[in-house]
Design a protein around this motif. Structure first.
Motif, PDB file in Angstrom:
ATOM      1  N   ARG A 127       0.852  -1.192   0.000  1.00 17.36           N
ATOM      2  CA  ARG A 127       0.000   0.000   0.000  1.00 17.36           C
ATOM      3  C   ARG A 127       0.888   1.243   0.000  1.00 17.36           C
ATOM      4  NH1 ARG A 127      -4.873  -0.655   3.937  1.00 17.36           N
ATOM      5  NH2 ARG A 127      -5.391   1.231   2.808  1.00 17.36           N
ATOM      6  N   PRO A 128       0.373   2.390  -0.472  1.00 18.30           N
ATOM      7  CA  PRO A 128       1.220   3.592  -0.599  1.00 18.30           C
ATOM      8  C   PRO A 128       1.923   4.021   0.691  1.00 18.30           C
ATOM      9  CG  PRO A 128      -0.837   3.908  -1.773  1.00 18.30           C
ATOM     10  CD  PRO A 128      -0.967   2.595  -1.038  1.00 18.30           C
ATOM     11  N   ASP A 129       1.241   3.952   1.834  1.00 19.97           N
ATOM     12  CA  ASP A 129       1.914   4.361   3.070  1.00 19.97           C
ATOM     13  C   ASP A 129       3.007   3.376   3.472  1.00 19.97           C
ATOM     14  OD1 ASP A 129      -0.063   2.486   3.700  1.00 19.97           O
ATOM     15  OD2 ASP A 129      -0.496   3.364   5.655  1.00 19.97           O
ATOM     16  N   SER A 130       2.840   2.116   3.099  1.00 21.89           N
ATOM     17  CA  SER A 130       3.888   1.127   3.377  1.00 21.89           C
ATOM     18  C   SER A 130       5.094   1.345   2.479  1.00 21.89           C
ATOM     19  CB  SER A 130       3.364  -0.289   3.160  1.00 21.89           C
ATOM     20  OG  SER A 130       2.346  -0.581   4.074  1.00 21.89           O
ATOM     21  N   ILE A 131       4.834   1.701   1.242  1.00 17.56           N
ATOM     22  CA  ILE A 131       5.946   1.963   0.316  1.00 17.56           C
ATOM     23  C   ILE A 131       6.786   3.123   0.845  1.00 17.56           C
ATOM     24  CG2 ILE A 131       6.504   2.746  -2.022  1.00 17.56           C
ATOM     25  CD1 ILE A 131       4.041   1.067  -2.939  1.00 17.56           C
ATOM     26  N   ALA A 132       6.128   4.144   1.366  1.00 20.60           N
ATOM     27  CA  ALA A 132       6.858   5.268   1.964  1.00 20.60           C
ATOM     28  C   ALA A 132       7.658   4.797   3.184  1.00 20.60           C
ATOM     29  CB  ALA A 132       5.888   6.380   2.360  1.00 20.60           C
ATOM     30  N   TRP A 133       7.102   3.853   3.946  1.00 23.90           N
ATOM     31  CA  TRP A 133       7.798   3.295   5.116  1.00 23.90           C
ATOM     32  C   TRP A 133       9.093   2.610   4.693  1.00 23.90           C
ATOM     33  CZ3 TRP A 133       7.985   3.260  10.225  1.00 23.90           C
ATOM     34  CH2 TRP A 133       8.519   2.174  10.899  1.00 23.90           C
ATOM     35  N   PHE A 134       9.015   1.829   3.622  1.00 27.61           N
ATOM     36  CA  PHE A 134      10.206   1.122   3.154  1.00 27.61           C
ATOM     37  C   PHE A 134      11.204   2.070   2.483  1.00 27.61           C
ATOM     38  CE2 PHE A 134       7.134  -2.446   3.302  1.00 27.61           C
ATOM     39  CZ  PHE A 134       7.809  -3.206   4.231  1.00 27.61           C
TER      40      PHE A 134
END
Length: 146
Positions: A127-134
């Motif tokens: 998900r987009p917020d997870s991609i930012a996390w990584f």
């Protein structure tokens, strides 16, 4: 950086699937023991109860290490290792549905539910917020533009 909602949901789903898997293992122990007793050739090559317990424990430890690196460290490598393990596990489960030594009945149903929960957990990693996390990029604060 504050942990995004998708990673928090990943934590809950993934750790929940591990707990459910451990409970399924405990409830399946009697059935597994009976199958081992009826197949002495498995015990002869080293697939006894000690091997089964050790394999489960090592698998659980590996999953917890991968979870830690995904959830606490934001490791892309751990994310892709988990995706690969999930794909291998899904393929293995589907190819062994008719295996007489595999789970059957309610245990099979629980194993399918665990797989669905793990699939949902893996989905949360994309998900987009997870991609930012990584990527370690913090989300933009809307108050910045006021």
């Amino acid at each position: 950086m504050i942990k995004p909602g998708s990673i928090i949901l990943f934590d809950r789903l993934f750790l929940g699937s591990l707990i459910l898997g451990a409970l399924n293992f405990l409830f399946a122990w009697k059935q597994v023991s009976e199958k081992l007793a009826n197949a002495p050739e498995l015990a002869a090559i080293g697939f006894g109860s000690g091997f089964i317990i050790a394999t489960f424990a090592i698998g659980l430890i590996i999953n917890l290490i991968i979870w830690y690196f995904i959830s606490a460290r934001g490791s892309k490598v751990a994310k892709w290792i988990l995706v690969a393990f999930f794909a291998i596990g899904l393929w293995s489960m589907l190819s062994n549905l008719n295996n007489p030594l595999g789970p059957q009945g309610m245990l099979l149903g629980v194993a399918i539910v665990i797989t669905v929960i793990q699939g949902a957990a893996v989905y949360m990693l994309f998900r987009p917020d997870s991609i930012a996390w990584f990527d370690r990029t913090p989300p933009v604060d809307p108050d910045t533009f006021r």
